[in-house]
Write an enzyme that holds these catalytic residues in place. Structure first.
Site, PDB file in Angstrom:
ATOM      1  N   GLY A  71       0.836  -1.279  -0.007  1.00 31.30           N
ATOM      2  CA  GLY A  71       0.255   0.076   0.164  1.00 31.30           C
ATOM      3  C   GLY A  71       0.835   1.253  -0.080  1.00 31.30           C
ATOM      4  O   GLY A  71       1.914   1.192  -0.229  1.00 31.30           O
ATOM      5  N   ILE A 116       1.498   3.936   2.356  1.00 28.87           N
ATOM      6  CA  ILE A 116       2.518   3.997   3.609  1.00 28.87           C
ATOM      7  C   ILE A 116       3.295   2.852   3.561  1.00 28.87           C
ATOM      8  O   ILE A 116       4.826   3.016   3.540  1.00 28.87           O
ATOM      9  CB  ILE A 116       1.897   4.104   4.916  1.00 28.87           C
ATOM     10  CG1 ILE A 116       0.938   5.334   4.797  1.00 28.87           C
ATOM     11  CG2 ILE A 116       2.760   4.071   5.996  1.00 28.87           C
ATOM     12  CD1 ILE A 116       0.352   5.838   6.111  1.00 28.87           C
ATOM     13  N   ASP A 173       0.755  -8.524   2.012  1.00 32.53           N
ATOM     14  CA  ASP A 173      -0.312  -7.993   1.463  1.00 32.53           C
ATOM     15  C   ASP A 173      -1.047  -8.690   0.832  1.00 32.53           C
ATOM     16  O   ASP A 173      -0.734  -9.572  -0.028  1.00 32.53           O
ATOM     17  CB  ASP A 173      -0.042  -6.632   0.581  1.00 32.53           C
ATOM     18  CG  ASP A 173      -0.951  -5.550   0.518  1.00 32.53           C
ATOM     19  OD1 ASP A 173      -2.054  -5.800  -0.039  1.00 32.53           O
ATOM     20  OD2 ASP A 173      -0.756  -4.267   0.822  1.00 32.53           O
ATOM     21  N   ALA A 232      -0.901   1.490  12.828  1.00 31.60           N
ATOM     22  CA  ALA A 232      -1.441   3.086  12.324  1.00 31.60           C
ATOM     23  C   ALA A 232      -2.829   2.963  12.709  1.00 31.60           C
ATOM     24  O   ALA A 232      -3.903   2.127  12.399  1.00 31.60           O
ATOM     25  CB  ALA A 232      -1.530   2.430  10.741  1.00 31.60           C
ATOM     26  N   TYR A 250     -14.764   3.360  10.435  1.00 33.97           N
ATOM     27  CA  TYR A 250     -13.056   3.167  10.385  1.00 33.97           C
ATOM     28  C   TYR A 250     -12.778   3.791  11.745  1.00 33.97           C
ATOM     29  O   TYR A 250     -11.915   3.339  12.332  1.00 33.97           O
ATOM     30  CB  TYR A 250     -12.792   4.301   9.109  1.00 33.97           C
ATOM     31  CG  TYR A 250     -11.151   4.213   9.190  1.00 33.97           C
ATOM     32  CD1 TYR A 250     -10.592   3.145   8.985  1.00 33.97           C
ATOM     33  CD2 TYR A 250     -10.697   5.457   9.004  1.00 33.97           C
ATOM     34  CE1 TYR A 250      -9.037   3.170   8.683  1.00 33.97           C
ATOM     35  CE2 TYR A 250      -9.109   5.514   8.865  1.00 33.97           C
ATOM     36  CZ  TYR A 250      -8.481   4.500   8.748  1.00 33.97           C
ATOM     37  OH  TYR A 250      -7.110   4.496   8.796  1.00 33.97           O
TER      38      TYR A 250
END
Length: 338
Positions: A10, A12, A31, A115, A147
């Site tokens: 992704g 980051i 991933d 994160a 989220y």
């Protein structure tokens, strides 16, 4: 150190992978490629200290196997705010994925740097937000909060694992990341969509009236914050805001991007919130980063205009690499007569 990164393909994750390898660390990238791209990892795919594994963070056996022998797990994989779908994936993938990571880290004694998001501050009107600020979330039937809620659960779970298992953990609340390898849709943030619109000479869609404010952080600054959290023991068992403190309205961001790309009369289109069903927005979002400055020596270095110029050049090349129709355009900021 040996470091496992979830969400390595992704935005980051791919930038962090490259930076960690440059510092001599060994990196395993995990991933499932649902939102990440192998193209993001092209610069490191043959690096002798890097290994990529395609798989899902909810696969507990796989995550345990990859965590074994690692010093640190950087947990970046997540689903984001659902604008055009329901909230189920965001809630379940993020909660199950975090539990999978923490179970494995506790078994093998790996530090976890996870994160989180500035979205956890929600509707709190008192900016700038410090790590001590209240987290104020809206109604449960408004799915945009799913989220933030999934990340609030993640933060609670991090510190529960620290308390029960003695696991070292760090939660990073990121503010408005942008830069190379960003997703080209709303998943990547408003700047991704605005750059595409300016390149294509199309209307830039502004949600609501466009007067909501954000702070935007260039990816190298986010990566610096993550690396400090990995390498510094002072970061252990703390929450940090990681972001740039400059505040800008979304409308002014659109005007800035249009001016950098084209320089003619900007095309803006307001999109009512009702388009997304029941929706609530955050009107201001700005970080207080004094804690990160004190404990991590974190200080964002890249100004917005500078970062956007690099990002615009990158986005044009990425569109072409993906076979997207991309007009030949003389960028306004590269025109010496402008």
């Amino acid at each position: 150190m040996k470091i496992l990164i979830t969400g390595a393909a992704g935005f980051i994750g791919s930038n962090l992978t490259e930076a960690l390898l440059e510092r001599g660390h060994t990196v395993i990238g995990l991933d499932n490629l649902s939102q990440g791209f192998l193209l993001n990892l092209k610069n490191v795919q043959n690096h002798r200290k890097f290994r990529f594994v395609q798989g899902d963070i909810r696969d507990e056996k796989l995550v345990r196997r990859l965590t074994r022998g690692c010093d640190v797990v950087v947990h970046l994989a997540a689903f984001k705010i659902p604008r055009y779908s329901d909230a189920m994936d965001t809630l379940l993938i993020n909660s199950h994925g975090t539990l999978s990571v923490l179970q494995a880290a506790a078994q093998y004694g790996a530090k976890v740097v996870a994160a989180s998001t500035s979205d956890v501050y929600g509707k709190n009107p008192n900016v700038p937000f410090s790590e001590e600020s209240d987290l104020v979330i809206g109604r449960p039937e408004v799915k945009r909060w799913s989220y933030a809620i999934s990340k609030m659960f993640e933060e609670q779970l991090l510190f529960a694992y620290h308390e029960r298992h003695g696991l070292d953990v760090v939660a990073l609340r990121f503010f408005g990341g942008y830069g190379p390898n960003q997703h080209l849709t709303w998943w990547g943030g408003p700047q991704s969509v605005f750059i595409n619109a300016a390149i294509d000479d199309q209307e830039i869609p502004l949600h609501g009236n466009g007067l909501q404010t954000r702070s935007f952080t260039y990816i190298s600054d986010h990566v610096d914050g993550i690396i400090a959290s990995i390498e510094k023991s002072q970061a252990n068992n703390q929450v940090f805001n990681i972001g740039n403190t400059r505040e800008i309205t979304i409308r002014d961001l659109a005007l800035l991007i249009w001016g950098l790309v084209r320089g003619d009369e900007p095309k803006l289109k307001l999109t009512p919130y009702e388009t997304f069903g029941k929706y609530e927005d955050v009107m201001r979002r700005v970080p207080d980063i004094s804690k990160a400055r004190r404990l991590l020596d974190f200080d964002p270095k890249v100004e917005l205009e500078q970062g956007l110029k690099t990002t615009i050049r990158w986005q044009i090349e990425r569109r072409r690499a993906l076979g997207m129709p991309t007009p030949e355009i003389k960028l306004r900021f590269e025109d010496p007569t402008a």
